[in-house]
Design a protein around this motif. Structure first.
Motif, PDB file in Angstrom:
ATOM      1  N   GLU A  34      -2.232  13.050   0.827  1.00  0.00           N
ATOM      2  CA  GLU A  34      -1.709  12.429   2.015  1.00  0.00           C
ATOM      3  C   GLU A  34      -0.874  13.559   2.906  1.00  0.00           C
ATOM      4  OE1 GLU A  34      -1.412   9.004   4.684  1.00  0.00           O
ATOM      5  OE2 GLU A  34      -2.852   9.521   2.952  1.00  0.00           O
ATOM      6  N   ILE A  35       0.070  14.343   2.092  1.00  0.00           N
ATOM      7  CA  ILE A  35       0.940  15.146   2.756  1.00  0.00           C
ATOM      8  C   ILE A  35       0.175  16.370   3.059  1.00  0.00           C
ATOM      9  CG2 ILE A  35       2.570  17.071   2.083  1.00  0.00           C
ATOM     10  CD1 ILE A  35       3.668  13.942   2.470  1.00  0.00           C
ATOM     11  N   LYS A  36      -0.878  16.980   2.314  1.00  0.00           N
ATOM     12  CA  LYS A  36      -1.901  18.078   2.805  1.00  0.00           C
ATOM     13  C   LYS A  36      -2.720  17.536   3.972  1.00  0.00           C
ATOM     14  CE  LYS A  36      -2.439  19.929  -2.096  1.00  0.00           C
ATOM     15  NZ  LYS A  36      -3.160  19.973  -2.890  1.00  0.00           N
ATOM     16  N   LYS A  37      -2.973  16.466   4.119  1.00  0.00           N
ATOM     17  CA  LYS A  37      -3.715  15.818   5.480  1.00  0.00           C
ATOM     18  C   LYS A  37      -2.697  16.006   6.702  1.00  0.00           C
ATOM     19  CE  LYS A  37      -6.942  12.873   3.261  1.00  0.00           C
ATOM     20  NZ  LYS A  37      -7.533  11.475   3.121  1.00  0.00           N
ATOM     21  N   GLU A  38      -1.418  15.533   6.182  1.00  0.00           N
ATOM     22  CA  GLU A  38      -0.470  15.643   7.417  1.00  0.00           C
ATOM     23  C   GLU A  38      -0.142  17.000   7.996  1.00  0.00           C
ATOM     24  OE1 GLU A  38       2.080  13.168   9.969  1.00  0.00           O
ATOM     25  OE2 GLU A  38       0.352  12.461   8.456  1.00  0.00           O
ATOM     26  N   LEU A  39      -0.350  17.891   6.933  1.00  0.00           N
ATOM     27  CA  LEU A  39       0.145  19.234   7.411  1.00  0.00           C
ATOM     28  C   LEU A  39      -1.075  20.031   7.715  1.00  0.00           C
ATOM     29  CD1 LEU A  39       2.654  20.027   4.236  1.00  0.00           C
ATOM     30  CD2 LEU A  39       3.021  19.168   6.795  1.00  0.00           C
ATOM     31  N   LEU A  40      -2.253  19.648   8.181  1.00  0.00           N
ATOM     32  CA  LEU A  40      -3.439  20.251   8.236  1.00  0.00           C
ATOM     33  C   LEU A  40      -3.219  21.128   9.700  1.00  0.00           C
ATOM     34  CD1 LEU A  40      -6.287  17.750   7.427  1.00  0.00           C
ATOM     35  CD2 LEU A  40      -5.787  19.999   6.371  1.00  0.00           C
ATOM     36  N   THR A  41      -2.524  20.897  10.536  1.00  0.00           N
ATOM     37  CA  THR A  41      -2.309  21.503  11.748  1.00  0.00           C
ATOM     38  C   THR A  41      -1.390  22.406  11.830  1.00  0.00           C
ATOM     39  OG1 THR A  41      -0.695  19.769  12.687  1.00  0.00           O
ATOM     40  CG2 THR A  41      -2.881  19.487  13.102  1.00  0.00           C
ATOM     41  N   ARG A  57       6.001  14.663   9.098  1.00  0.00           N
ATOM     42  CA  ARG A  57       6.008  14.269  10.177  1.00  0.00           C
ATOM     43  C   ARG A  57       6.674  15.042  11.248  1.00  0.00           C
ATOM     44  NH1 ARG A  57       8.315  11.630  14.211  1.00  0.00           N
ATOM     45  NH2 ARG A  57      10.173  11.220  12.847  1.00  0.00           N
ATOM     46  N   VAL A  58       7.778  15.470  11.025  1.00  0.00           N
ATOM     47  CA  VAL A  58       8.647  16.149  11.764  1.00  0.00           C
ATOM     48  C   VAL A  58       8.168  17.661  11.803  1.00  0.00           C
ATOM     49  CG1 VAL A  58      11.025  17.310  12.125  1.00  0.00           C
ATOM     50  CG2 VAL A  58      10.875  14.871  11.451  1.00  0.00           C
ATOM     51  N   ALA A  59       7.630  18.317  10.569  1.00  0.00           N
ATOM     52  CA  ALA A  59       7.165  19.532  10.743  1.00  0.00           C
ATOM     53  C   ALA A  59       5.765  19.378  11.565  1.00  0.00           C
ATOM     54  CB  ALA A  59       6.811  19.822   9.373  1.00  0.00           C
ATOM     55  N   LEU A  66       3.752   6.215  -5.385  1.00  0.00           N
ATOM     56  CA  LEU A  66       3.916   6.458  -6.706  1.00  0.00           C
ATOM     57  C   LEU A  66       2.811   6.943  -7.381  1.00  0.00           C
ATOM     58  CD1 LEU A  66       5.088   2.586  -7.554  1.00  0.00           C
ATOM     59  CD2 LEU A  66       6.317   4.670  -7.880  1.00  0.00           C
ATOM     60  N   ASP A  67       1.616   7.050  -6.653  1.00  0.00           N
ATOM     61  CA  ASP A  67       0.469   7.643  -7.220  1.00  0.00           C
ATOM     62  C   ASP A  67       0.439   9.244  -6.772  1.00  0.00           C
ATOM     63  OD1 ASP A  67      -2.219   9.142  -7.303  1.00  0.00           O
ATOM     64  OD2 ASP A  67      -2.972   7.177  -7.650  1.00  0.00           O
ATOM     65  N   THR A  68       0.772  10.232  -7.694  1.00  0.00           N
ATOM     66  CA  THR A  68       0.877  11.800  -7.364  1.00  0.00           C
ATOM     67  C   THR A  68      -0.276  12.109  -6.583  1.00  0.00           C
ATOM     68  OG1 THR A  68       2.742  11.723  -9.126  1.00  0.00           O
ATOM     69  CG2 THR A  68       1.873  13.828  -8.354  1.00  0.00           C
ATOM     70  N   GLU A  69      -1.243  12.036  -7.008  1.00  0.00           N
ATOM     71  CA  GLU A  69      -2.547  12.882  -6.712  1.00  0.00           C
ATOM     72  C   GLU A  69      -2.812  12.140  -5.172  1.00  0.00           C
ATOM     73  OE1 GLU A  69      -7.078  13.529  -7.161  1.00  0.00           O
ATOM     74  OE2 GLU A  69      -6.001  12.542  -8.813  1.00  0.00           O
ATOM     75  N   ARG A 114       0.811  -1.313   0.090  1.00  0.00           N
ATOM     76  CA  ARG A 114      -0.029   0.133  -0.062  1.00  0.00           C
ATOM     77  C   ARG A 114       0.942   1.248  -0.035  1.00  0.00           C
ATOM     78  NH1 ARG A 114      -2.208   3.912   3.026  1.00  0.00           N
ATOM     79  NH2 ARG A 114      -3.993   4.551   2.634  1.00  0.00           N
ATOM     80  N   GLU A 115       1.944   1.171   0.715  1.00  0.00           N
ATOM     81  CA  GLU A 115       2.860   2.430   0.867  1.00  0.00           C
ATOM     82  C   GLU A 115       3.369   2.681  -0.786  1.00  0.00           C
ATOM     83  OE1 GLU A 115       7.053   3.872   2.985  1.00  0.00           O
ATOM     84  OE2 GLU A 115       6.747   1.555   2.667  1.00  0.00           O
ATOM     85  N   HIS A 116       3.976   1.696  -1.208  1.00  0.00           N
ATOM     86  CA  HIS A 116       4.388   1.778  -2.507  1.00  0.00           C
ATOM     87  C   HIS A 116       3.336   2.257  -3.621  1.00  0.00           C
ATOM     88  CE1 HIS A 116       7.883  -0.445  -1.633  1.00  0.00           C
ATOM     89  NE2 HIS A 116       8.363  -0.230  -2.857  1.00  0.00           N
ATOM     90  N   GLN A 117       2.025   2.060  -3.337  1.00  0.00           N
ATOM     91  CA  GLN A 117       1.027   2.636  -4.421  1.00  0.00           C
ATOM     92  C   GLN A 117       0.789   4.050  -4.075  1.00  0.00           C
ATOM     93  OE1 GLN A 117      -2.061  -0.313  -3.549  1.00  0.00           O
ATOM     94  NE2 GLN A 117      -1.330  -2.089  -4.731  1.00  0.00           N
ATOM     95  N   LEU A 118       0.834   4.396  -2.623  1.00  0.00           N
ATOM     96  CA  LEU A 118       0.606   5.641  -2.311  1.00  0.00           C
ATOM     97  C   LEU A 118       1.879   6.570  -2.768  1.00  0.00           C
ATOM     98  CD1 LEU A 118      -0.692   7.779  -0.541  1.00  0.00           C
ATOM     99  CD2 LEU A 118       0.595   7.172   1.405  1.00  0.00           C
TER     100      LEU A 118
END
Length: 222
Positions: free
Chosen positions: A123-130, A187-189, A115-118, A109-113
């Motif tokens: 996922e990154i935008k969700k991680e940075l919501l705070t 994650r660090v940010a 490799l899929d740009t969208e 699942r990680e590889h699929q995530l």
């Protein structure tokens, strides 16, 4: 066609024309058949993935009726047929779940995530919501810049190879490696600059983008 000697000509066409691909589930309506047809092979190398997908395609796949025992941890949590390792052990050992070889696992699942740009950018935008808006936009610009730099480096390497210029054999990071690094930095940010920590007065430039403990790095070192 006649089997008599000397008669090698045939006037009729072959009996089976093969006008469409064979599907094992075409005339089967039971639930198990539909479940097997929808199975997606995961945590296996390219070779083992092809073997299992062949079994699925031609109706040879036999799903497990109960979880199997993992050959590494001996826990009964292997849920996919023809695999011998559970998912935690696959992640720990970084080997194929079927052959246990140190091959590149092509369908986690990680590889699929990654490799899929969208999907990856969402996922990154969700991680940075705070993060505060300004810091979030700065980080997303860094993400875009890092990927564009990789694409430019690949094109330059291809041109150097075509024209015989130096740098054609330079080793470049893969897109998956770049995006794994970005996920870790996100994650660090989130930990450093998340609103829940009351750090609105911090600047993204203070983030340790190289993960070496030095907080005095600029955006250009992303």
């Amino acid at each position: 066609m006649s089997t008599r000697r000397g008669e090698n000509n045939r006037n009729r066409p072959q009996k089976h024309q093969n006008n469409f691909a064979w599907k094992f589930d075409k005339f089967k309506t039971d639930p198990k058949t539909k479940v097997v047809a929808d199975i997606v092979v995961q945590n296996c190398c390219a070779k083992c993935t092809g073997v299992i997908e062949w079994k699925i395609k031609y109706g040879k796949y036999k799903p497990l009726t109960q979880p199997g025992k993992c050959t590494n941890c001996s826990e009964k949590r292997v849920k996919s047929a023809y695999q011998v390792l559970c998912i935690p052990c696959v992640n720990l050992l970084e080997v194929c779940a079927k052959c246990r070889q140190k091959e590149d696992i092509v369908n986690t699942r990680e590889h699929q995530l990654l490799l899929d740009t969208e999907l990856f950018h969402n996922e990154i935008k969700k991680e940075l919501l705070t993060l505060p808006e300004r810091k979030r936009r700065s980080f997303l610009r860094l993400v875009e810049r890092s990927e564009n730099d990789l694409y430019k480096a690949i094109k330059e390497q291809e041109r150097a190879e075509r024209e015989g210029l130096p740098g054609a054999d330079r080793e470049l990071p893969t897109l998956i490696e770049i995006r794994r690094d970005i996920k870790e930095k996100a994650r660090v940010a989130k930990e450093k600059f998340g609103r829940a920590q009351g750090s609105d007065d911090l600047d993204l430039d203070d983030l340790d983008l190289n993960g070496d403990g030095d907080d005095d790095l600029s955006e250009d070192e992303f």
